[in-house]
Every structure is written in C-alpha cells, then in structure tokens.
Enzyme design. Structure first.
Site, PDB file in Angstrom:
ATOM      1  N   THR A   1       0.823  -1.211   0.000  1.00 43.02           N
ATOM      2  CA  THR A   1       0.000   0.000   0.000  1.00 43.02           C
ATOM      3  C   THR A   1       0.859   1.265   0.000  1.00 43.02           C
ATOM      4  OG1 THR A   1      -0.129  -0.029   2.423  1.00 43.02           O
ATOM      5  CG2 THR A   1      -1.876  -1.161   1.208  1.00 43.02           C
ATOM      6  N   GLY A   2       2.186   1.113  -0.054  1.00 43.04           N
ATOM      7  CA  GLY A   2       3.092   2.247   0.046  1.00 43.04           C
ATOM      8  C   GLY A   2       3.382   2.902  -1.295  1.00 43.04           C
TER       9      GLY A   2
ATOM     10  N   VAL B   1       4.540  -8.814  12.726  1.00 42.25           N
ATOM     11  CA  VAL B   1       5.586  -9.598  13.382  1.00 42.25           C
ATOM     12  C   VAL B   1       4.935 -10.630  14.299  1.00 42.25           C
ATOM     13  CG1 VAL B   1       7.559  -9.509  14.939  1.00 42.25           C
ATOM     14  CG2 VAL B   1       7.198  -7.671  13.279  1.00 42.25           C
TER      15      VAL B   1
ATOM     16  N   LYS C   1      17.423  -0.554  -0.861  1.00 47.43           N
ATOM     17  CA  LYS C   1      18.467   0.235  -0.216  1.00 47.43           C
ATOM     18  C   LYS C   1      17.832   1.228   0.752  1.00 47.43           C
ATOM     19  CE  LYS C   1      18.930   3.869  -3.777  1.00 47.43           C
ATOM     20  NZ  LYS C   1      18.792   5.102  -3.009  1.00 47.43           N
TER      21      LYS C   1
ATOM     22  N   GLU D   1      19.827  15.806  -8.602  1.00 47.12           N
ATOM     23  CA  GLU D   1      18.375  15.681  -8.581  1.00 47.12           C
ATOM     24  C   GLU D   1      17.774  17.068  -8.392  1.00 47.12           C
ATOM     25  OE1 GLU D   1      16.928  11.709  -6.686  1.00 47.12           O
ATOM     26  OE2 GLU D   1      18.464  12.511  -5.356  1.00 47.12           O
TER      27      GLU D   1
ATOM     28  N   ASP E   1      22.357   7.570   1.194  1.00 49.04           N
ATOM     29  CA  ASP E   1      21.239   7.260   0.311  1.00 49.04           C
ATOM     30  C   ASP E   1      21.686   7.013  -1.119  1.00 49.04           C
ATOM     31  OD1 ASP E   1      18.501   6.956  -0.414  1.00 49.04           O
ATOM     32  OD2 ASP E   1      18.447   9.037  -1.099  1.00 49.04           O
TER      33      ASP E   1
ATOM     34  N   HIS F   1      24.578   3.436  -4.767  1.00 52.19           N
ATOM     35  CA  HIS F   1      24.314   3.713  -6.173  1.00 52.19           C
ATOM     36  C   HIS F   1      25.564   4.153  -6.928  1.00 52.19           C
ATOM     37  CE1 HIS F   1      22.812   5.042  -9.888  1.00 52.19           C
ATOM     38  NE2 HIS F   1      22.675   6.310  -9.587  1.00 52.19           N
TER      39      HIS F   1
ATOM     40  N   LYS G   1      20.115  17.047  -3.713  1.00 51.19           N
ATOM     41  CA  LYS G   1      18.725  17.454  -3.896  1.00 51.19           C
ATOM     42  C   LYS G   1      18.652  18.942  -4.259  1.00 51.19           C
ATOM     43  CE  LYS G   1      17.014  13.477  -2.329  1.00 51.19           C
ATOM     44  NZ  LYS G   1      16.273  12.535  -3.184  1.00 51.19           N
TER      45      LYS G   1
END
EC number: 1.1.1.49
Length: 485
Positions: A25-26, A102, A158, A226, A245, A250, A336
C-alpha cells in the site's frame, strides 16, 4: 494464467511464481512495482502461471477487491500500459492480499498457500521488501519463522545499512534465513539499459577497452544531480543523508561497473567478482576531499531539526589503488534541489600535446573536449566529444560530437524500466545487477573515515549546482554538468 509466447528477443521467461509485495500500500509499490509488474505481464515476460500477493500490517490491510482497485489506480496514474482490455483482466485476477505482522503471519501464509494452489505444482516464491529499513530484520525473521522462506528469494531495498556495523548486522540477519544466492539487494538505477551498455561499450569494442585505463584517462565523473527536494521525507532523510542514500548504494556501484577488469563471462558470478575487486582496491574516503552541502531552506522543512547537519548534497574525490586506475581521480556528485535531474558518467581523456596549435586556435574549445559521456537518462545516449578545425583559412579549433542515442537508434517502446528489468532478473535468479554482501560491507568500511569525521555542511541555493567549493574539488578539471558548448 497463460500468456502468448514472447518473441525470441524477449529472452527467457521465469518459472511459475508467487510474488509477494511487502509494503503493497506504500508509495514505491504504487509508483513502480505494481505498474512495472503489469508492464511485464503485458509484454509476456511474467511466468506462464503467476500470482501477486500484496501485504501490509493488519492495521493497513486491504481486501482482495480493495487491493485490485488500489493496483488499478496505481497503474492508471503511473503505468506506461493502461489498465484495460484482456491483459488487465488477467493481471487483476492474479492479485490478492494477505496481512502480516511480526509474529502474526497467518493471513499472509493463507494467501500464499491459496495462490500456490491456484497455480499448481511447486511455484517459486519471491518476496519484495518495499518497507522502511528499520523493518527489514523483523520481516526476514517472520518469513523464516512462518516457513514462507522455503523455495523463495528475497529483494531488499536500499540503503543496506548506515555504516559497517549495521550492514554486517543486517547481512547476518538476512543470512540466518536466506543464503546469499537467494538475496537480491536492489538499486533500480542499475536496471537501466545504459548500465548494460557500459559493459557492451567496453568489452565488445576494440576501440575503447585498450584506452580504458590510467594511461589514457585523466579523470572520471559520476554525476547524479536531482532537481527535487526531500519531498516530505524528512523522517527518512534526516537519519540518512545523501551520502548514505546515493553514494554507497548507487554511485559506488556504477563506479564498480566502470572500473572493473574484463570478466571471464557476462554471468553474475564473474561480473560481481570483478566489481568486488574494484571495491577492495577503493581507497578510504578522505574527508579532506569531500564537499557536503545543504540547500537553503532545508532546515525549515517539516520534521527537520532546525540545527540539522544532514547533507542534502555531496561531492567527493576517491581513488582506486590498482594497476588500471592508480593516480586517476574519480569524482562523484549527487544532491537534492539542484539545477537539473541528470544521470551522467564522463570519462575525460588525457590531453594530447597541442604545441602545434597556437593558444588562439585552441580557445576554450579544449575544456569540454576529449571526453566520453554516458547519459543514463531514459532511454539514454553516449556522446564522444573531440576537437575539429573550423572552416576557413585560419587554424581554429571547435568542439564536435559523435552521438549514439537509444531513442533514435532503436524502437524503445518495449524497453524495460529499471525496476521492471530487475524484478524480471530476480525471478530468473540472475544476480548480475544486484549488490553482494561482501561488496556492500567493503564500501561501508572504505566510507568509515568520512562517517566518523564529516566536514561541516555548506549552504547552497536551490536550483544551483551545489556549493561553490565543488569547483575547487575537481580542479584542474571541470564538471561535465552544466553542459556548455
């Protein structure tokens, strides 16, 4: 569920599968996974018989019909193939949902067993962990305790840890349930066509491999700016930052493909062995050769510490201590809220002796010439820049280009996006483009000096190319981006 046989150019089709999407659902499932799986189905690249089971904690659970509507909405908004016709009806019929918490995996176990009964035989299981990193270990343990890990592979998103200790702990928890041959650490950038094309460019062409070394290449840039901000992901980003990140999982991976020695075969083990040798030769990251930046206004973002030292931008210089690359600097940059969203690798070739050409003849043309640029923007292109003589009686040089463009050279209508390609590879069991446990631990080890002693963040204006000091970092060379003629 049956499909028409794909054309031979499509390659192999996986054996029968039950694909389970944790975090169904994400945002990742909505934007990439569900649209990508439908595109694979429409292209005839999913197994002859398959089922897709969505999963989430009980408090977010959906009924089968609600999950099918969720998938339809996701494909309608983000898919290249619209949810209509017989192809969608068959795909929709393959969807179901099973909640999992869980220690309470009963609904998911029942949904997987029902899907396997519908398929018949002994289909393989594939679990995709599209969940926050903090949930990786508990999900893996639940798969082991419930027996769902049998005859299964697992895709892990990741970041793969946040330092050497956490990466080792994560790998240990995964290996307690899945051996390394069944673990697929995914980075969707590595599923792009251009990654494979690096291998083809180097190893299938006698023009390039002989000059792909320190004798001919002066420096290498891996540049992934980005234009987006953190987009409301402060909870994740504040504890991660751009280095963790983007660089470790990457840009360093791209460096491995660019710098590797020729593998004995284009197979997973040979490719990954050569990539890990590059990582072993990677020199520790020196904080003196790192620029950390933070865009102005970041500390005002909801959920961000007003005194935050988290970097939204990073540029660094690293070296590889082996025979091929000793002395060649590799410059990596990502961040960013920068001027453009690009994905470019530039190999700068050493300048020839130009004494025969007067300075006036060279002008500024040489600053951006003698380079090979690999642009990963879909569908991608490769550009070789060089110097030519301007027409006329005077000897003046100008920059020229030879360009290979996927869009102009091939019909890319059926090309796969990064996630689509990697989902298919995981079902086929091909680990070529996935990260190995020893490799990720080695990268965190090389990163330890920076993590323990990071330089302070420098402010930069949103829409710029980062702090001014990035120009000093790369001097006497120049960044390929922004691209100026």
């Amino acid at each position: 569920m049956s499909h028409a046989s794909p054309s031979p150019s499509h390659g192999p089709v996986p054996e029968d599968h039950v694909v389970v999407l944790f975090g169904a659902t994400g945002d990742l499932a909505r934007r990439k996974l569900l649209p990508g799986l439908f595109h694979l189905a429409k292209a005839g690249l999913l197994p002859a018989r398959y089922r897709i089971v969505g999963s989430a904690p009980a408090q977010s659970a959906l009924s089968d019909e609600e999950f099918r509507k969720h998938a339809r909405d996701a494909v309608a908004e983000f898919g290249r193939s619209k949810p209509q016709g017989r192809a969608w009806e068959e795909f929709e019929a393959a969807l179901s949902f099973g909640a999992c918490d869980v220690g309470a995996a009963g609904p998911l176990v029942a949904a997987v067993q029902e899907a396997e009964r519908a398929i018949g035989g002994s289909p393989r299981r594939l679990f995709h962990l599209a969940v926050p990193p903090s949930a990786f270990t508990s999900v893996i343990e639940t798969l082991g305790a419930s027996g769902l890990s049998e005859n299964a592979r697992v895709i892990v998103e990741k970041p793969f840890g946040t330092d050497l200790a956490s990466a080792r702990a994560l790998n240990a928890s995964i290996h307690a349930v899945f051996d390394e041959s069944r673990v697929f650490r995914i980075d969707h950038f590595l599923g792009k066509e251009s990654v494979d094309n690096i291998l083809a460019l180097r190893f299938a062409n006698g023009l390039f491999e002989p000059v792909w070394n320190r004798d001919h290449i002066s420096h290498v840039q891996i540049d992934v700016p980005e234009s987006i901000s953190i987009e409301g992901r402060a909870q994740f980003f504040e504890g991660t930052g751009t280095f963790r990140d983007m660089i470790v999982t990457h840009l360093f991976q791209l460096l491995g493909f660019i710098a590797m020695e020729p593998p004995t075969a284009l197979q997973a083990q040979s490719l990954r062995d050569e990539k890990e040798k590059v990582f072993e030769s990677l020199q520790p990251v020196d904080p003196a050769h790192v620029v950390r930046g933070q865009y102005e206004g970041y500390r005002s973002e909801p959920g961000v510490d007003p005194k935050s030292d988290t970097e939204t931008f990073i540029a660094l210089r690293v070296g590889i201590d082996n025979w091929r690359w000793a002395g060649v600097p590799f410059y990596l940059r990502s961040g960013k809220s920068l001027a453009e969203a690009r994905h470019v690798v530039t190999l700068g070739f050493r300048e020839p002796a130009l004494r025969m050409f007067p300075l006036a003849a060279r002008g500024h043309a040489g600053a951006r010439s003698n380079a090979l640029v690999i642009d990963f923007d879909d569908p991608g292109r490769i550009t070789a820049s060089f110097l030519v003589k301007d027409p006329g009686p005077a000897m003046r040089l100008s920059r020229a280009e030879m360009v290979f463009s996927y869009a102009e050279s091939f019909n890319s209508m059926h090309a796969l996006e990064g996630y689509e390609r990697l989902l298919l590879d995981a079902m086929l069991g091909d680990q070529s483009l996935f990260t190995r446990s020893d490799g990720i631990e080695r990268l965190w080890e090389a990163s330890t000096p920076l993590l323990e002693n990071p330089p302070p963040v420098e402010p930069y204006a949103p829409g710029s190319w980062g702090p001014d000091s990035v120009r000093r970092l790369i001097a006497p060379h120049h960044w390929s981006l922004p691209h100026r003629r």
